[in-house]
Scaffold this motif. Sequence first.
Motif, PDB file in Angstrom:
ATOM      1  N   CYS A 111       0.862  -1.169   0.000  1.00  0.00           N
ATOM      2  CA  CYS A 111       0.000   0.000   0.000  1.00  0.00           C
ATOM      3  C   CYS A 111       0.900   1.221   0.000  1.00  0.00           C
ATOM      4  N   TRP A 112       0.666   2.142  -0.944  1.00  0.00           N
ATOM      5  CA  TRP A 112       1.453   3.373  -1.029  1.00  0.00           C
ATOM      6  C   TRP A 112       0.576   4.545  -0.602  1.00  0.00           C
ATOM      7  N   LEU A 113       1.115   5.392   0.260  1.00  0.00           N
ATOM      8  CA  LEU A 113       0.388   6.534   0.803  1.00  0.00           C
ATOM      9  C   LEU A 113       1.054   7.827   0.355  1.00  0.00           C
ATOM     10  N   VAL A 114       0.229   8.800  -0.052  1.00  0.00           N
ATOM     11  CA  VAL A 114       0.793  10.062  -0.525  1.00  0.00           C
ATOM     12  C   VAL A 114      -0.305  11.121  -0.577  1.00  0.00           C
ATOM     13  N   GLU A 115       0.101  12.387  -0.486  1.00  0.00           N
ATOM     14  CA  GLU A 115      -0.753  13.526  -0.814  1.00  0.00           C
ATOM     15  C   GLU A 115      -0.151  14.162  -2.057  1.00  0.00           C
ATOM     16  N   HIS A 116      -0.899  14.172  -3.156  1.00  0.00           N
ATOM     17  CA  HIS A 116      -0.354  14.649  -4.422  1.00  0.00           C
ATOM     18  C   HIS A 116      -0.342  16.173  -4.510  1.00  0.00           C
ATOM     19  N   SER A 117       0.557  16.672  -5.344  1.00  0.00           N
ATOM     20  CA  SER A 117       0.456  18.057  -5.803  1.00  0.00           C
ATOM     21  C   SER A 117      -0.812  18.173  -6.652  1.00  0.00           C
ATOM     22  N   PRO A 118      -1.389  19.390  -6.768  1.00  0.00           N
ATOM     23  CA  PRO A 118      -2.644  19.536  -7.517  1.00  0.00           C
ATOM     24  C   PRO A 118      -2.561  18.954  -8.922  1.00  0.00           C
ATOM     25  N   VAL A 119      -3.556  18.126  -9.277  1.00  0.00           N
ATOM     26  CA  VAL A 119      -3.592  17.492 -10.590  1.00  0.00           C
ATOM     27  C   VAL A 119      -5.003  16.993 -10.880  1.00  0.00           C
ATOM     28  N   PHE A 120      -5.424  17.128 -12.132  1.00  0.00           N
ATOM     29  CA  PHE A 120      -6.632  16.461 -12.611  1.00  0.00           C
ATOM     30  C   PHE A 120      -6.197  15.180 -13.317  1.00  0.00           C
ATOM     31  N   THR A 121      -6.903  14.092 -13.060  1.00  0.00           N
ATOM     32  CA  THR A 121      -6.605  12.848 -13.760  1.00  0.00           C
ATOM     33  C   THR A 121      -7.848  12.361 -14.480  1.00  0.00           C
ATOM     34  N   LEU A 122      -7.634  11.884 -15.700  1.00  0.00           N
ATOM     35  CA  LEU A 122      -8.693  11.310 -16.515  1.00  0.00           C
ATOM     36  C   LEU A 122      -8.489   9.812 -16.591  1.00  0.00           C
ATOM     37  N   GLY A 123      -9.510   9.031 -16.203  1.00  0.00           N
ATOM     38  CA  GLY A 123      -9.442   7.589 -16.315  1.00  0.00           C
ATOM     39  C   GLY A 123      -9.623   7.147 -17.754  1.00  0.00           C
ATOM     40  N   GLN A 124      -9.662   5.836 -17.948  1.00  0.00           N
ATOM     41  CA  GLN A 124      -9.766   5.295 -19.303  1.00  0.00           C
ATOM     42  C   GLN A 124     -11.031   5.754 -20.013  1.00  0.00           C
TER      43      GLN A 124
END
Length: 223
Positions: free
Chosen positions: A48-61
């Motif tokens: 299990c990887w834990l993180v708080e990302h920098s601002p980003v929009f992600t588009l799934g498939q």
Amino acid sequence: MTQTSGDQQGDHQDLLLVRHLTDPSYETCWHAMQGFTNNRDIDTPDECWLVEHSPVFTLGQAGKPEHILIRKDVPIVQTDRGGQVTYHGPGQLMMYWLVDIKRRGVGVRDFVSIMEQSVIELLLRFNIEAHLKDGAPGVYVNGAKISALGLRVRRGRTYHGLALNVDMDLTPFEWINPCGYAGLETCNMRQLTDLPLKMPLIESQLLEIFAQRLSYDTVKQVS
């Protein structure tokens, strides 16, 4: 279930390794998950990887660019998880599950349900009553989305995972149709509880719940 740290070894089938990522880049994390999944074998422990990302929009498939309503100075990444568009940023807990579900004897739908029910159980510990929506994966409070899910499964092994809104700026969700739903409201834990919200506590409790539901005997923190 026991939690350990250091170099203790455990049976790969009953051991969950936990990593706190220091790089907040979404793309770096995503490509690392792909590499991990491509290179793991039958003896590789789940992680299990834990993180708080920098601002980003992600588009799934299935993501459609038209669901991004306002283009701000936020990167947009087309990724290989399931689902539509969402936002990640500071104050949101990302939990990436790199699990051999075939080895654990769990189907994809059951695994998604385990993630959802784990979040619901965690929220109850903070006096937040959450629920599911038919046909709309994720976890909701009074109709507002508090946790989004997205997975990719390759040869019976998962990557990607869940996002839980803990104490974040929700404004960027107004610039998109979250998960492809126009007008979908979002919320976070800070709005819904007076209890202290410490990210390490939330992480450890959600890990505990998840590990119990998937019958891991040992949760080991690694660097």
